[in-house]
Design an enzyme around this catalytic site. Structure first.
Site, PDB file in Angstrom:
ATOM      1  N   GLY A 105      38.817  95.503   2.419  1.00 35.04           N
ATOM      2  CA  GLY A 105      37.760  96.018   3.279  1.00 35.04           C
ATOM      3  C   GLY A 105      36.515  95.168   3.148  1.00 35.04           C
ATOM      4  O   GLY A 105      36.412  94.360   2.223  1.00 35.04           O
ATOM      5  N   HIS A 117      45.808  88.589  -0.547  1.00 39.77           N
ATOM      6  CA  HIS A 117      46.424  89.482   0.458  1.00 39.77           C
ATOM      7  C   HIS A 117      47.935  89.242   0.544  1.00 39.77           C
ATOM      8  O   HIS A 117      48.367  88.315   1.235  1.00 39.77           O
ATOM      9  CB  HIS A 117      45.774  89.251   1.824  1.00 39.77           C
ATOM     10  CG  HIS A 117      44.388  89.791   1.901  1.00 39.77           C
ATOM     11  ND1 HIS A 117      44.108  91.077   2.292  1.00 39.77           N
ATOM     12  CD2 HIS A 117      43.197  89.226   1.575  1.00 39.77           C
ATOM     13  CE1 HIS A 117      42.808  91.287   2.229  1.00 39.77           C
ATOM     14  NE2 HIS A 117      42.233  90.178   1.786  1.00 39.77           N
ATOM     15  N   VAL A 155      57.601 100.141  28.747  1.00 41.54           N
ATOM     16  CA  VAL A 155      58.305 100.401  27.486  1.00 41.54           C
ATOM     17  C   VAL A 155      57.791 101.669  26.782  1.00 41.54           C
ATOM     18  O   VAL A 155      58.578 102.532  26.387  1.00 41.54           O
ATOM     19  CB  VAL A 155      58.132  99.202  26.503  1.00 41.54           C
ATOM     20  CG1 VAL A 155      58.920  99.435  25.225  1.00 41.54           C
ATOM     21  CG2 VAL A 155      58.550  97.915  27.162  1.00 41.54           C
ATOM     22  N   ASP A 156      56.478 101.792  26.641  1.00 44.59           N
ATOM     23  CA  ASP A 156      55.933 102.860  25.805  1.00 44.59           C
ATOM     24  C   ASP A 156      56.205 104.257  26.373  1.00 44.59           C
ATOM     25  O   ASP A 156      56.685 105.140  25.661  1.00 44.59           O
ATOM     26  CB  ASP A 156      54.422 102.667  25.592  1.00 44.59           C
ATOM     27  CG  ASP A 156      54.101 101.278  25.072  1.00 44.59           C
ATOM     28  OD1 ASP A 156      55.033 100.607  24.591  1.00 44.59           O
ATOM     29  OD2 ASP A 156      52.939 100.855  25.157  1.00 44.59           O
ATOM     30  N   SER A 157      55.910 104.440  27.653  1.00 45.37           N
ATOM     31  CA  SER A 157      56.128 105.781  28.207  1.00 45.37           C
ATOM     32  C   SER A 157      57.627 106.065  28.321  1.00 45.37           C
ATOM     33  O   SER A 157      58.070 107.205  28.163  1.00 45.37           O
ATOM     34  CB  SER A 157      55.426 105.959  29.550  1.00 45.37           C
ATOM     35  OG  SER A 157      56.042 105.208  30.555  1.00 45.37           O
ATOM     36  N   SER A 158      58.429 105.026  28.526  1.00 43.86           N
ATOM     37  CA  SER A 158      59.875 105.231  28.647  1.00 43.86           C
ATOM     38  C   SER A 158      60.477 105.667  27.319  1.00 43.86           C
ATOM     39  O   SER A 158      61.275 106.610  27.265  1.00 43.86           O
ATOM     40  CB  SER A 158      60.566 103.936  29.101  1.00 43.86           C
ATOM     41  OG  SER A 158      60.111 103.575  30.368  1.00 43.86           O
ATOM     42  N   CYS A 203      42.626  93.319  -2.744  1.00 39.56           N
ATOM     43  CA  CYS A 203      41.288  92.775  -2.487  1.00 39.56           C
ATOM     44  C   CYS A 203      40.193  93.808  -2.809  1.00 39.56           C
ATOM     45  O   CYS A 203      40.008  94.148  -3.963  1.00 39.56           O
ATOM     46  CB  CYS A 203      41.211  92.265  -1.043  1.00 39.56           C
ATOM     47  SG  CYS A 203      39.790  91.193  -0.784  1.00 39.56           S
ATOM     48  N   TYR A 204      39.505  94.360  -1.800  1.00 39.09           N
ATOM     49  CA  TYR A 204      38.498  95.384  -2.107  1.00 39.09           C
ATOM     50  C   TYR A 204      39.143  96.547  -2.872  1.00 39.09           C
ATOM     51  O   TYR A 204      38.532  97.131  -3.765  1.00 39.09           O
ATOM     52  CB  TYR A 204      37.855  95.909  -0.812  1.00 39.09           C
ATOM     53  CG  TYR A 204      36.968  97.111  -1.050  1.00 39.09           C
ATOM     54  CD1 TYR A 204      35.642  96.955  -1.446  1.00 39.09           C
ATOM     55  CD2 TYR A 204      37.471  98.413  -0.924  1.00 39.09           C
ATOM     56  CE1 TYR A 204      34.840  98.068  -1.704  1.00 39.09           C
ATOM     57  CE2 TYR A 204      36.678  99.516  -1.179  1.00 39.09           C
ATOM     58  CZ  TYR A 204      35.365  99.344  -1.566  1.00 39.09           C
ATOM     59  OH  TYR A 204      34.581 100.439  -1.836  1.00 39.09           O
ATOM     60  N   LYS A 261      54.468  97.669  18.795  1.00 40.56           N
ATOM     61  CA  LYS A 261      55.289  97.425  19.988  1.00 40.56           C
ATOM     62  C   LYS A 261      56.731  97.007  19.643  1.00 40.56           C
ATOM     63  O   LYS A 261      57.684  97.540  20.203  1.00 40.56           O
ATOM     64  CB  LYS A 261      54.621  96.322  20.808  1.00 40.56           C
ATOM     65  CG  LYS A 261      55.197  96.135  22.177  1.00 40.56           C
ATOM     66  CD  LYS A 261      54.639  97.165  23.095  1.00 40.56           C
ATOM     67  CE  LYS A 261      54.759  96.825  24.546  1.00 40.56           C
ATOM     68  NZ  LYS A 261      53.979  97.773  25.351  1.00 40.56           N
ATOM     69  N   GLU A 289      50.025  90.866   2.203  1.00 39.01           N
ATOM     70  CA  GLU A 289      50.554  91.275   3.507  1.00 39.01           C
ATOM     71  C   GLU A 289      50.524  90.164   4.549  1.00 39.01           C
ATOM     72  O   GLU A 289      51.196  90.252   5.567  1.00 39.01           O
ATOM     73  CB  GLU A 289      49.805  92.517   4.021  1.00 39.01           C
ATOM     74  CG  GLU A 289      48.347  92.298   4.446  1.00 39.01           C
ATOM     75  CD  GLU A 289      47.348  92.334   3.284  1.00 39.01           C
ATOM     76  OE1 GLU A 289      47.778  92.106   2.143  1.00 39.01           O
ATOM     77  OE2 GLU A 289      46.153  92.544   3.543  1.00 39.01           O
ATOM     78  N   GLY A 291      57.573 103.775  33.646  1.00 42.71           N
ATOM     79  CA  GLY A 291      58.678 102.820  33.684  1.00 42.71           C
ATOM     80  C   GLY A 291      58.475 101.683  32.697  1.00 42.71           C
ATOM     81  O   GLY A 291      59.366 100.877  32.468  1.00 42.71           O
TER      82      GLY A 291
END
Ligand code: XMP
Length: 514
Positions: free
Chosen positions: A56, A170, A227-230, A83-84, A370, A172, A225
């Site tokens: 942070g 880090h 990706v996310d809402s489908s 880190c922080y 995603k 990650e 139609g």
């Protein structure tokens, strides 16, 4: 989503929090990001297998620096401070942190001094990524140093009895060569995770969670139609079946055969409860004579809300609205420490709808990225052409038709777009490109066909590569593919006699033309 095995990431404001979460999931452990204000009681209730304290921007000696209840450190739950997060641990456990004379930013050679547990199997020397201005100058009494760099005497430490570990670098980020292996050591050697988390287990947990939240109530969902809402629709359908009411609005500015395709896939194949509303004429009437891009967007957004609201009322008594919000959307509209702050991105989906309709939100994808949503879609057996679809803007072809939007102009662009996507798919480039589509320009040009002079429309091909749409490069599509697309468009689409290729990147251009 509740899970038997969960790793908590405490958000101290790092820009890398999303990355920590996904690295943990890549290691097949379930993970959730929480605010540092989380109570001791709540932590006990969740009973995580491990806790990661993120990095942070703060300094531990600042008055308002984020901190957690120190009693959390005495629960015997393994903790890894990054880190922080490490500096917080140093400070909380009786060490000292001060501003360093030399800021350490970028690559640093990490030298491992103690290769047990956290650094087990890690080479004595490797590249790590640092980004800190503070430094631990006194190690807490119970801690032993595990690693150093040329600039940082204590680059990692541990109190093995208390199961508390800290790393100044880090793990990650991809720049830290051994980062994934170090996180693996934390999760498996220290937290003793079993690694049983998969997308299939996510589905089960999500279904249970949706069922317990929704109970016997009805849920509405605006299906676009995309990706996310489908994926949300299919997951919700799994959980509550016919009590999910999906509404798909044909706004007249959709791609070729879109409404037919959505009905075919969702209603017929996936057995989702779906209402297709053909409002195309209504939208096109509203768009008549409008050329200003922002006005087009506003009209389409408002009319959508209006129609969706009417449909939702018709269903009667729906209490929830399901939305395909993803983790990056959540984090973009929240501040670092879990509190509210300025919204960076206004959501174009169904903004303003829940407030007005007094619907509660269900967002089952809000912890995912995603690419994880795509995996989830595949796991649920959704067709590839939906799961791997390129993004399509809410205002649809209206922002790709420069000038007035009419049915005739939409029809031309639909055919053009269909050819572009079709050819791009044939070459195997479709998944590599962020987007590839056509744009209809408000000009005509002179051409010659056979022996005839023509005076017809000009279209542009737009294709970009991007990670997140914030920046984008114009795609270097091979000439022979562009030639094939151009040739097909001019031969097959009546009214077009010229095709150009857009070679502008974002910034300073944008991906869409309007
Ligand atoms: P720009 O044109 O701003 O677009 O570079 C960035 C990304 O966002 C998409 N986009 C939208 N998506 N509603 C959406 O759902 C919208 O109003 C909208 N406008 C742009 C665009 O397709 C690109 O992927």
């Amino acid at each position: 989503m509740a899970s038997q095995e969960i790793i908590l990431v405490i958000d101290f404001g790092s820009q890398y929090n999303q990355l920590i979460a996904r690295r943990v999931r890549e290691h097949k452990a379930y993970c959730r990001i929480v605010s540092p204000r989380i109570s001791l009681k709540k932590i006990k209730e969740i009973n995580p297998k491990g806790i990661i304290l993120s990095g942070g921007p703060s300094s531990v000696y600042q008055k308002n620096a984020p901190r957690i209840d120190k009693k959390i450190l005495r629960l015997g739950i393994p903790v890894l401070g990054i880190c922080y997060g490490m500096q917080f641990l140093a400070n909380a456990c009786g060490g000292r942190v001060e501003r360093a004379k030399k800021r350490e930013y970028g690559y640093a050679e990490l030298m491992v001094d103690d290769a047990r547990d956290l650094f087990s199997g890690i080479p004595r020397q490797s590249q790590s990524w640092m980004s800190h201005g503070d430094k631990i100058i006194k190690v807490p009494p119970n801690m032993v140093p595990l690693a150093h760099t040329s600039n940082t005497r204590v680059a990692a430490f541990a109190d093995r009895d208390a199961k508390i570990y800290g790393v100044q670098f880090h793990p990650e980020v991809a720049h830290t060569e051994q980062g994934m292996a170090i996180l693996w050591n934390f999760l498996y050697r220290i937290c003793r995770c079993s690694g049983d988390w998969t997308m299939a287990s996510f589905i089960n947990e999500a279904v249970q969670e949706i069922q317990s939240v929704v109970g016997d109530e009805k849920v509405v969902l605006g299906l676009s139609g995309g990706v996310d809402s489908s994926v949300t629709a299919v997951l919700m359908n799994k959980a509550i079946g016919k009590r999910l009411y999906c509404v798909f609005v044909d706004n007249g500015v959709l791609r070729k055969d879109e409404a037919v395709r959505v009905r075919d896939v969702f209603a017929k194949r996936l057995k989702v409860n779906l209402k297709v509303v053909d409002a195309s004429k209504h939208f096109l009437r509203k768009l008549k004579g409008i050329t200003d891009p922002e006005r087009k967007r506003k009209i389409i957004g408002n009319e959508f809300i209006h129609i969706f609201e009417k449909e939702a009322k018709r269903i009667g008594n729906a209490k929830f609205l399901a939305q395909g919000t993803l983790y990056p959307d959540v984090i973009e509209s929240k501040s670092a420490f879990g509190g509210p702050s300025a919204t960076i991105k206004t959501h174009h989906n169904v903004g303003g709808l829940p407030k007005k309709m007094k619907l509660k939100l269900v967002e089952p994808l809000r912890d995912l990225f995603k690419d994880e949503v795509r995996l989830l879609g595949e796991e649920m057996g959704m067709p590839e052409d939906i799961v791997w679809r390129q993004p399509f803007p809410g205002p649809g072809l209206a922002v790709r038709i420069v000038g007035e939007v009419t049915k005739a102009r939409c029809d031309i662009l639909r055919e053009v777009d269909y050819i572009i996507v079709n050819e791009i798919k044939k070459t195997g480039l479709y998944r590599k490109l962020w987007q590839s589509f056509g744009v209809l320009l408000p000009i005509k040009s002179v051409g010659v066909m056979g022996d005839e002079r023509t005076y017809e429309h000009v279209v542009a091909i737009r294709a970009v590569t991007s990670q997140d749409a914030m920046t984008a490069d114009w795609a270097k599509i091979p000439y022979d593919i562009l030639a094939k697309i151009s040739n097909r468009i001019i031969n097959e689409v009546d009214g077009v006699n010229r095709v150009v290729y857009d070679i502008s990147s974002k910034p300073p251009s944008t991906i869409e033309w309007e």
